[in-house]
Design an enzyme around this catalytic site. Structure first.
Site, mmCIF file in Angstrom:
data_model
loop_
_atom_site.group_PDB
_atom_site.id
_atom_site.type_symbol
_atom_site.label_atom_id
_atom_site.label_comp_id
_atom_site.label_asym_id
_atom_site.label_seq_id
_atom_site.Cartn_x
_atom_site.Cartn_y
_atom_site.Cartn_z
ATOM 1 N N PRO A 104 0.841 -1.199 0.000
ATOM 2 C CA PRO A 104 0.000 0.000 0.000
ATOM 3 C C PRO A 104 0.876 1.249 0.000
ATOM 4 C CG PRO A 104 0.085 -0.966 2.199
ATOM 5 C CD PRO A 104 0.829 -1.896 1.298
ATOM 6 N N CYS A 152 3.421 3.266 9.610
ATOM 7 C CA CYS A 152 3.638 4.505 8.864
ATOM 8 C C CYS A 152 4.360 5.538 9.724
ATOM 9 C CB CYS A 152 2.303 5.076 8.386
ATOM 10 S SG CYS A 152 2.473 6.635 7.498
ATOM 11 N N LYS A 154 0.396 -4.639 9.265
ATOM 12 C CA LYS A 154 1.630 -4.166 8.625
ATOM 13 C C LYS A 154 2.348 -3.239 9.595
ATOM 14 C CE LYS A 154 3.595 -2.452 4.305
ATOM 15 N NZ LYS A 154 4.579 -1.504 4.833
ATOM 16 N N GLY A 205 6.993 -2.265 -2.909
ATOM 17 C CA GLY A 205 6.385 -0.938 -2.941
ATOM 18 C C GLY A 205 6.996 -0.067 -4.002
#
Length: 324
Positions: free
Chosen positions: A22, A106, A145, A229
């Site tokens: 993502p 993140c 994640k 990614g």
């Protein structure tokens, strides 16, 4: 050792174990469709705010839309409280997601200030509550994640993988860099190996995957899957390229003709999803990745960025392909 093989994530079996990561602003529906055509076994959507969904934000709601052409797809959500996370994963399930993922890795400050992303690694009890709430709310598999560490003082990968398993997650994706590193530096394969040894659920390795060599390295460390990614941004066919490399074949997407054909495909998908004006606009942002390394590439790029109609773009690409 067989590096590329089907992978079972809870009740979902994907055709191979190469997965699109993502990425905010990048892994929208048109890009996901193209990556599946490019050999990905699973594609993951850009993360969606559980808080925004709770308050009916239209843009966030649109991000959960699933194109029938993009299965299997995982929707990623982020948030900081159990109620909105539970609502968000239910929303993702009702919109057609095959898997739902909770982001706890993140490093972006805006996300962290809201109590989400990698700051959840500091509060494992809270992370466990959020993940458990997600697992209990849906019938589809839930994954986590996260990263191997916040910094280089304490490595958390194995412990977080065990937390995910204990909370009922079907798999855990570990970015093999500390949150402090963001996207720089070499991935820590030893930390990945320790996490793989700590759990029975699949561990999916992520971070710095640009070629078949890195895939082999992660798989030899015990990962059952590999997430790609940034390596896919300029080449959605990197998944097939890696399969070809591992099979001793020459990757086809490196050919300029093939690359332009793929790019036209992406432009068409963008237009189908966003409409002609916005679709072409979004496509211009990545022109530098695609229109390069062949005679007159700069000239073609200069003409392309001034075109506003798909018919004109098709004509330009046809003329360019004929001259290669």
């Amino acid at each position: 050792m067989t590096f590329i093989h089907p992978l079972k994530i809870g009740s979902v079996t994907i055709k191979n174990n190469l997965i699109l990561a993502p990425m905010a602003g990048i892994t929208d529906s048109p890009f996901r469709v193209l990556c599946l055509r490019g050999g990905a076994g699973l594609v993951c959507a850009e993360m969606v705010s559980a808080h925004a969904l709770h308050y009916g934000n239209a843009k966030s709601g649109k991000m959960l839309q699933v194109n029938p052409k993009e299965h299997p797809v995982s929707m990623q959500v982020f948030g900081s409280d159990e109620q909105t996370i539970a609502e968000a994963v239910k929303n993702a399930e009702s919109c057609g997601a095959d898997i739902v993922d909770l982001n706890a890795g993140c490093p972006v400050k805006k996300i962290n200030k809201a109590g989400a992303g990698c700051v959840l690694m500091k509060d494992e009890a809270k992370l466990a509550r959020l993940l458990s709430a997600a697992v209990k709310s849906v019938a589809i598999p839930v994954t986590l994640k996260t990263r191997i560490a916040l910094n280089h003082k304490e490595f958390l990968g194995a412990r977080l993988a065990k937390l995910a398993e204990d909370c009922g997650a079907a798999a855990v994706t570990l970015h093999a860099r500390a949150a402090a590193d963001v996207h720089s530096g070499e991935p820590d394969v030893d930390a990945l190996a320790k996490a793989c040894a700590a759990v029975k659920i699949p561990v999916i390795g992520n971070g710095g995957v640009l070629n078949a060599s890195r895939v082999k390295e992660f798989m030899e460390a015990g990962c059952q899957g590999v997430m790609i990614g940034r390596g896919a941004v300029g080449n959605p066919f990197i998944f097939q390229d890696i399969c070809d490399e591992l099979a001793g074949k020459t990757p086809t997407s490196k050919d300029p003709k093939k690359r332009l054909e793929i790019y036209l495909n992406l432009i068409e998908e963008n237009i189908a999803f966003y409409g002609e004006r916005i679709g072409i606009n979004r496509s211009r942002k990545t022109a530098g990745y695609w229109i390069k390394d062949f005679p007159n590439a700069a000239q073609v790029r200069g003409v392309f960025v001034r075109l506003d109609a798909l018919s004109d773009i098709r004509k330009l690409f046809a003329q360019t392909l004929a001259g290669l």
